[in-house]
Design an enzyme around this catalytic site. Sequence first.
Site, mmCIF file in Angstrom:
data_model
loop_
_atom_site.group_PDB
_atom_site.id
_atom_site.type_symbol
_atom_site.label_atom_id
_atom_site.label_comp_id
_atom_site.label_asym_id
_atom_site.label_seq_id
_atom_site.Cartn_x
_atom_site.Cartn_y
_atom_site.Cartn_z
ATOM 1 N N HIS A 266 0.854 -1.200 0.000
ATOM 2 C CA HIS A 266 0.000 0.000 0.000
ATOM 3 C C HIS A 266 0.885 1.243 0.000
ATOM 4 O O HIS A 266 1.719 1.396 -0.864
ATOM 5 C CB HIS A 266 -0.938 -0.091 1.208
ATOM 6 N N HIS A 307 -1.995 -2.227 -9.687
ATOM 7 C CA HIS A 307 -2.991 -1.598 -8.807
ATOM 8 C C HIS A 307 -4.213 -2.492 -8.724
ATOM 9 O O HIS A 307 -4.576 -3.156 -9.674
ATOM 10 C CB HIS A 307 -3.404 -0.218 -9.348
ATOM 11 N N ASP A 365 2.815 5.535 -6.584
ATOM 12 C CA ASP A 365 4.056 5.459 -5.796
ATOM 13 C C ASP A 365 5.308 5.386 -6.646
ATOM 14 O O ASP A 365 6.418 5.503 -6.123
ATOM 15 C CB ASP A 365 3.991 4.218 -4.883
HETATM 16 C C1 SDX Z 1 -1.417 2.078 -3.377
HETATM 17 O O1 SDX Z 1 -6.145 0.750 -3.293
HETATM 18 C C2 SDX Z 1 -5.643 1.897 -3.523
HETATM 19 O O2 SDX Z 1 -6.314 2.802 -3.998
HETATM 20 C C3 SDX Z 1 -4.205 2.053 -3.140
HETATM 21 C C4 SDX Z 1 -3.554 3.366 -3.504
HETATM 22 C C5 SDX Z 1 -4.183 4.527 -2.762
HETATM 23 O O3 SDX Z 1 -4.076 5.645 -3.258
HETATM 24 O O4 SDX Z 1 -4.704 4.309 -1.636
HETATM 25 O O5 SDX Z 1 -3.662 3.591 -4.876
HETATM 26 C C6 SDX Z 1 -2.080 3.369 -3.110
HETATM 27 O O6 SDX Z 1 -1.392 1.246 -2.522
HETATM 28 C C7 SDX Z 1 -0.820 1.835 -4.733
HETATM 29 C C8 SDX Z 1 -0.208 0.395 -4.871
HETATM 30 C C9 SDX Z 1 1.198 0.442 -4.261
HETATM 31 N N1 SDX Z 1 1.774 -0.956 -4.203
HETATM 32 C C10 SDX Z 1 2.778 -1.307 -4.985
HETATM 33 O O7 SDX Z 1 3.255 -0.628 -5.883
HETATM 34 C C11 SDX Z 1 3.348 -2.684 -4.643
HETATM 35 C C12 SDX Z 1 3.544 -3.504 -5.926
HETATM 36 N N2 SDX Z 1 2.237 -3.822 -6.499
HETATM 37 C C13 SDX Z 1 1.682 -5.128 -6.157
HETATM 38 O O8 SDX Z 1 1.945 -5.555 -4.864
HETATM 39 C C14 SDX Z 1 0.244 -5.261 -6.623
HETATM 40 O O9 SDX Z 1 0.191 -4.806 -7.909
HETATM 41 C C15 SDX Z 1 -0.862 -4.592 -5.849
HETATM 42 C C16 SDX Z 1 -0.846 -4.980 -4.401
HETATM 43 C C17 SDX Z 1 -0.772 -3.110 -5.948
HETATM 44 C C18 SDX Z 1 -2.166 -5.031 -6.464
HETATM 45 O O10 SDX Z 1 -2.307 -6.353 -6.195
HETATM 46 P P1 SDX Z 1 -3.428 -7.227 -6.917
HETATM 47 O O11 SDX Z 1 -4.438 -6.422 -7.649
HETATM 48 O O12 SDX Z 1 -3.885 -8.189 -5.880
HETATM 49 O O13 SDX Z 1 -2.612 -7.895 -8.037
HETATM 50 P P2 SDX Z 1 -2.529 -9.438 -8.126
HETATM 51 O O14 SDX Z 1 -1.785 -9.920 -6.946
HETATM 52 O O15 SDX Z 1 -3.911 -9.953 -8.370
HETATM 53 O O16 SDX Z 1 -1.613 -9.600 -9.406
HETATM 54 C C19 SDX Z 1 -2.158 -10.008 -10.634
HETATM 55 C C20 SDX Z 1 -0.959 -10.583 -11.369
HETATM 56 C C21 SDX Z 1 -0.240 -11.660 -10.568
HETATM 57 O O17 SDX Z 1 0.383 -12.513 -11.509
HETATM 58 P P3 SDX Z 1 -0.386 -13.933 -11.908
HETATM 59 O O18 SDX Z 1 -0.602 -14.674 -10.606
HETATM 60 O O19 SDX Z 1 -1.680 -13.498 -12.570
HETATM 61 O O20 SDX Z 1 0.567 -14.607 -12.841
HETATM 62 O O21 SDX Z 1 -0.003 -9.543 -11.581
HETATM 63 C C22 SDX Z 1 1.179 -9.870 -10.905
HETATM 64 C C23 SDX Z 1 0.845 -10.903 -9.858
HETATM 65 O O22 SDX Z 1 1.957 -11.718 -9.561
HETATM 66 N N3 SDX Z 1 1.656 -8.628 -10.309
HETATM 67 C C24 SDX Z 1 2.903 -8.204 -10.349
HETATM 68 C C25 SDX Z 1 2.901 -6.961 -9.706
HETATM 69 N N4 SDX Z 1 1.666 -6.670 -9.288
HETATM 70 C C26 SDX Z 1 0.899 -7.717 -9.647
HETATM 71 N N5 SDX Z 1 4.027 -8.759 -10.867
HETATM 72 C C27 SDX Z 1 5.158 -8.049 -10.741
HETATM 73 N N6 SDX Z 1 5.237 -6.839 -10.127
HETATM 74 C C28 SDX Z 1 4.125 -6.262 -9.623
HETATM 75 N N7 SDX Z 1 4.197 -5.066 -9.013
#
Ligand code: SDX
Length: 425
Positions: A266, A307, A365
């Site tokens: 987050h 996201h 971010d």
């Molecule tokens: C914020 O909710 C909000 O509004 C949050 C926010 C706000 O203003 O309050 O916008 C602020 O929290 C922004 C997000 C910051 N976090 C990060 O940047 C951390 C890195 N991102 C990931 O951890 C992830 O993308 C999330 C947590 C942000 C979202 O997670 P999801 O939607 O649960 O994504 P997922 O786990 O369902 O992923 C789908 C696929 C997966 O691969 P498969 O299993 O389908 O093969 O995408 C992959 C994931 O492994 N994936 C990534 C990835 N994010 C998702 N692979 C590599 N790098 C990434 N960053």
Amino acid sequence: MSDKMARLKIDGIEEEIVLPVYSGSTGPVVIDIRKLVNEGVFTYDPGFLSTASCESEITYIDGEAGVLLHRGYPIEQLAEKSNFLETSYLLLNGELPSPEEMNDFENSIRYHTMVDESIHQFLLGFPRTAHPMAMLCGVVSALSAFYHDDLDIEKDDHRLLAAHRVIAKMPTLAAMCYKHGIGQPSMYPLNPLGLAENFLRMMFGTPCEEYKASPILANALDTLFLLHADHEQNASTSTVRLASSSGSNPYACIASGIAALWGPAHGGANEAVLDMLGEIGDESRISEFIGRAKDKHDPFRLMGFGHRVYKNYDPRATVIRGICDEVLDELGVGNDPLFRIAKRLEKIALEDDYFIERKLFPNVDFYSGIILKAIGIPTSMFTVIFAMGRTPGWIAHWHEMLSEPYRIGRPRQLYTGKTHRDYPA
Ligand code: SDX
């Protein structure tokens, strides 16, 4: 009432279950499932991705279209034409302020920036090495000890005063946490200064000499705060709402939001992005890290990418990327190696099928940390900056929820543990 219905037929349950369907002013319709518990049925939605937890008028997001509206105003227009305090007023009150209303709001914030002197003693209990988010969580919760007895959260004016106090005091507390960590005396807020300028002086000023913040950097920071101000029912805002649903003290509820924001999935991602860019270290290693991000056996993820809701692009990231260029050029560090790596990383990732198929784009971010680093804010303070920006959103949702009749939030579960068994004789 609803003129649309959903009909649910569940094997094993004879009667068809008819559920009302509601439409908002825009966005997906919702199915009112509240009567299901009377049918002995729960819905199952870990992470609540398909669940509307409440009704709200504050922020609307269209993840597919990359749309973010605060009380109907697009984030891009607010970033260009508004400022952090005016947007805070908008989130809290529902309309942009008149010049008189803005003047009154600015004065109210200005005269609530100081904190009780004993909070300075409270901070002394933290080790200097404490993470600033650990300290912020503690001191914001401690505010509930000072504003408790005479606070009636059922009264609109009491709630608005609490909202003004927490918006006003967050920069002061944030800077105090930073100063404690570096062993310098805290700087008191100066009333003639604007919020961002005041914060920079409390961060980087000392009692030994005058400090004047760069207007360019103060303006960039104000826009960063604005871009973080609210984001619908994200994890930390949902935490604040759930904590508030029991009638808890608002400062303690905001502290619960700070705790939820801290995680790297987050708000902690902005700190993690800088750590990641530092670990990559050189453009020649970008492919190695892209490979790790795609490797299911490697827990590494590309921080600042992806996201929960945005599956096209994060409109805030687009604005922040533009500010990045301006600030780095202004500071003469346009060739900043981390910024170069970030831009190259973004280009490579956006051309890679893995990221395209999963609709992974830079989020809010990804670039914010580069601006904060250029301003001179240490990486450990990045999520504190995010918390300062998000405070008006958290408190606006608190105020909105308590403005209407509310009930304590109480999710249920799918139980897969042991059924009844007797303790061995
Ligand atoms: C914020 O909710 C909000 O509004 C949050 C926010 C706000 O203003 O309050 O916008 C602020 O929290 C922004 C997000 C910051 N976090 C990060 O940047 C951390 C890195 N991102 C990931 O951890 C992830 O993308 C999330 C947590 C942000 C979202 O997670 P999801 O939607 O649960 O994504 P997922 O786990 O369902 O992923 C789908 C696929 C997966 O691969 P498969 O299993 O389908 O093969 O995408 C992959 C994931 O492994 N994936 C990534 C990835 N994010 C998702 N692979 C590599 N790098 C990434 N960053």
